[in-house]
Design a protein around this motif. Structure first.
Motif, short mmCIF file in Angstrom:
data_model
loop_
_atom_site.label_atom_id
_atom_site.label_comp_id
_atom_site.label_asym_id
_atom_site.label_seq_id
_atom_site.Cartn_x
_atom_site.Cartn_y
_atom_site.Cartn_z
N SER A 247 0.87 -1.17 0.00
CA SER A 247 0.00 0.00 0.00
C SER A 247 0.90 1.22 0.00
N PHE A 248 0.80 2.07 -1.04
CA PHE A 248 1.65 3.26 -1.10
C PHE A 248 1.41 4.15 0.10
N GLU A 249 0.15 4.31 0.50
CA GLU A 249 -0.18 5.19 1.61
C GLU A 249 0.48 4.72 2.90
N LYS A 250 0.43 3.41 3.15
CA LYS A 250 1.06 2.87 4.35
C LYS A 250 2.58 2.97 4.25
N ASP A 251 3.11 2.64 3.07
CA ASP A 251 4.55 2.65 2.85
C ASP A 251 5.13 4.06 3.04
N ILE A 252 4.48 5.04 2.43
CA ILE A 252 5.02 6.40 2.49
C ILE A 252 4.88 6.99 3.90
N LYS A 253 3.83 6.60 4.61
CA LYS A 253 3.68 7.08 5.99
C LYS A 253 4.80 6.55 6.87
N GLU A 254 5.15 5.29 6.69
CA GLU A 254 6.24 4.70 7.47
C GLU A 254 7.58 5.33 7.07
N TYR A 255 7.78 5.52 5.77
CA TYR A 255 9.02 6.14 5.28
C TYR A 255 9.12 7.58 5.76
N ASP A 256 8.00 8.27 5.80
CA ASP A 256 7.95 9.65 6.31
C ASP A 256 8.48 9.70 7.74
N GLY A 257 8.12 8.70 8.55
CA GLY A 257 8.61 8.66 9.92
C GLY A 257 10.12 8.62 9.98
N LEU A 258 10.73 7.75 9.18
CA LEU A 258 12.19 7.65 9.15
C LEU A 258 12.81 8.95 8.68
N VAL A 259 12.27 9.52 7.61
CA VAL A 259 12.81 10.75 7.04
C VAL A 259 12.75 11.89 8.04
N SER A 260 11.59 12.06 8.67
CA SER A 260 11.40 13.18 9.61
C SER A 260 12.31 13.07 10.82
N GLN A 261 12.74 11.85 11.16
CA GLN A 261 13.59 11.65 12.33
C GLN A 261 15.09 11.68 11.96
N THR A 262 15.39 11.77 10.65
CA THR A 262 16.80 11.71 10.24
C THR A 262 17.17 12.85 9.29
N VAL A 263 17.01 12.62 7.98
CA VAL A 263 17.59 13.54 7.00
C VAL A 263 16.70 14.74 6.66
N GLY A 264 15.41 14.65 6.91
CA GLY A 264 14.50 15.74 6.58
C GLY A 264 13.95 15.61 5.16
N TYR A 265 12.90 16.40 4.87
CA TYR A 265 12.17 16.26 3.61
C TYR A 265 12.97 16.68 2.39
N ARG A 266 13.75 17.75 2.51
CA ARG A 266 14.52 18.21 1.34
C ARG A 266 15.54 17.15 0.90
N GLU A 267 16.22 16.56 1.87
CA GLU A 267 17.19 15.52 1.52
C GLU A 267 16.48 14.26 1.04
N ALA A 268 15.30 14.01 1.55
CA ALA A 268 14.53 12.85 1.08
C ALA A 268 14.19 13.00 -0.40
N ILE A 269 13.86 14.22 -0.81
CA ILE A 269 13.59 14.48 -2.23
C ILE A 269 14.85 14.24 -3.05
N ALA A 270 15.99 14.71 -2.55
CA ALA A 270 17.25 14.51 -3.26
C ALA A 270 17.60 13.03 -3.37
N ILE A 271 17.39 12.28 -2.29
CA ILE A 271 17.64 10.84 -2.29
C ILE A 271 16.76 10.15 -3.33
N THR A 272 15.49 10.54 -3.38
CA THR A 272 14.55 9.91 -4.31
C THR A 272 14.89 10.27 -5.75
N LYS A 273 15.32 11.49 -5.99
CA LYS A 273 15.71 11.90 -7.35
C LYS A 273 16.92 11.09 -7.83
N ARG A 274 17.87 10.85 -6.94
CA ARG A 274 19.03 10.05 -7.32
C ARG A 274 18.62 8.63 -7.67
N THR A 275 17.67 8.11 -6.90
CA THR A 275 17.15 6.77 -7.19
C THR A 275 16.44 6.75 -8.54
#
Length: 312
Positions: A247-275
């Motif tokens: 489920s994308f909604e469940k997956d992204i919510k869980e991933y959001d938790g990791l991102v918010s506690q570590t690298v932040g949203y801007r870096e998450a966008i950069a990580i996803t763009k590299r992928t």
């Protein structure tokens, strides 16, 4: 505050249980049948199981220290509960769906006793039930160079581990790593308590990379130990099963938790763009372009999600 270790107990094994009576029984039996020189205790934290797990443990394993929660505390909180009542020098966070053989846990203790003070976590080789490799450590979360190495398989082409040991991916070589699988993590109890244990803001996803990320910033190291191994039953679900449960909604919510506690949203966008960019390159050579296209679309949705988060 953390306590000293006046009892001399070497290891506290913490197992979180939730409706896994049969595999929990199998896990406990394997621990007691294993080969030991050091003393240990087992702490089971049950997250309100309804399958008779509590009764089974009380009847068949009376020596187990049991914490019975009235609701499901999930992974991080339950492990932290176990750590608070533990008396061992080392904690072992062990999944209920694991099987211990021979003296592998004793080997982990012996290995940890040889490590410098800046090592906070050790994980063994994780095997599937058919004894194929499941995990041998993971690259450090949030490191741009490490991501490039992983995305383009540079560690397979170049001996990068000679210069950056954390980039070593050889399963039969002990090496520093970014983080290890949460199904079997050994951590000194005093250090675990000092750094605050597992992050309770995470909901059953990302606890291990977040722990590696946080402790790395505090100057600690995580080590993959190739000299010990355990079997993990839970890592062998088929691709079709995963697709059905996805489920994308469940997956992204869980991933959001990791991102918010570590690298932040801007870096998450950069990580996803590299992928996404790496997938576009792979598409030129990959036969199954439908699969690659689906992954590219997924990464685009992730980027859109985090861009919207920044706008709020």
């Amino acid at each position: 505050m953390f306590r000293n270790n006046p009892s001399g107990l070497k290891l506290s094994i913490i197992i979180v249980s939730f409706n896994t009576r049969n595999v929990t029984r199998q896990c406990l039996e394997s621990i007691y049948k294993a080969e030991w020189r050091d003393n240990f205790e087992i702490i089971v934290v049950d997250n309100n199981s309804e399958d008779g797990s509590l009764e089974m443990i009380k009847t068949e394993f009376p020596k187990v220290k049991l914490i019975a929660n009235k609701d499901n505390k999930l992974f991080a909180i339950a492990n932290n509960q176990g750590a608070k009542v533990a008396n061992g020098k080392y904690l072992l966070l062990l999944n209920s769906d694991t099987i211990v053989e021979k003296d592998n846990l004793q080997k982990m203790i012996d290995f940890f006793e040889t490590q410098p003070n800046d090592v906070i976590c050790v994980g063994p080789k994780i095997l599937n039930p058919d004894r194929t490799l499941q995990s041998c450590g993971n690259f450090q979360w949030g490191k741009k160079f490490h991501q490039y190495v992983f995305l383009y398989g540079l560690h397979k082409l170049l001996p990068l581990h000679r210069f950056w040991p954390v980039l070593d991916r050889r399963p039969d070589v002990t090496h520093r790593t970014g983080w290890v699988a949460g199904c079997c993590m050994m951590i000194p109890r005093d250090k675990y308590m000092q750094v605050g244990g597992l992050n309770e803001n995470l909901v059953f996803y990302g606890e291990e990379p977040e722990f590696g990320f946080r402790t790395d910033r505090l100057g600690y190291k995580t080590v993959y130990y190739a000299g010990a191994q355990i079997i993990h039953l839970g890592g062998v679900s088929t691709a079709s099963d995963k697709a059905k449960k996805y489920s994308f909604e469940k997956d992204i919510k869980e991933y959001d938790g990791l991102v918010s506690q570590t690298v932040g949203y801007r870096e998450a966008i950069a990580i996803t763009k590299r992928t996404r960019n790496s997938l576009k390159i792979k598409r030129l050579f990959y036969r199954n372009k439908v699969y690659i296209d689906s992954r590219i679309k997924h990464e685009a949705k992730v980027i859109e999600y985090f861009r919207n988060k920044l706008l709020k």
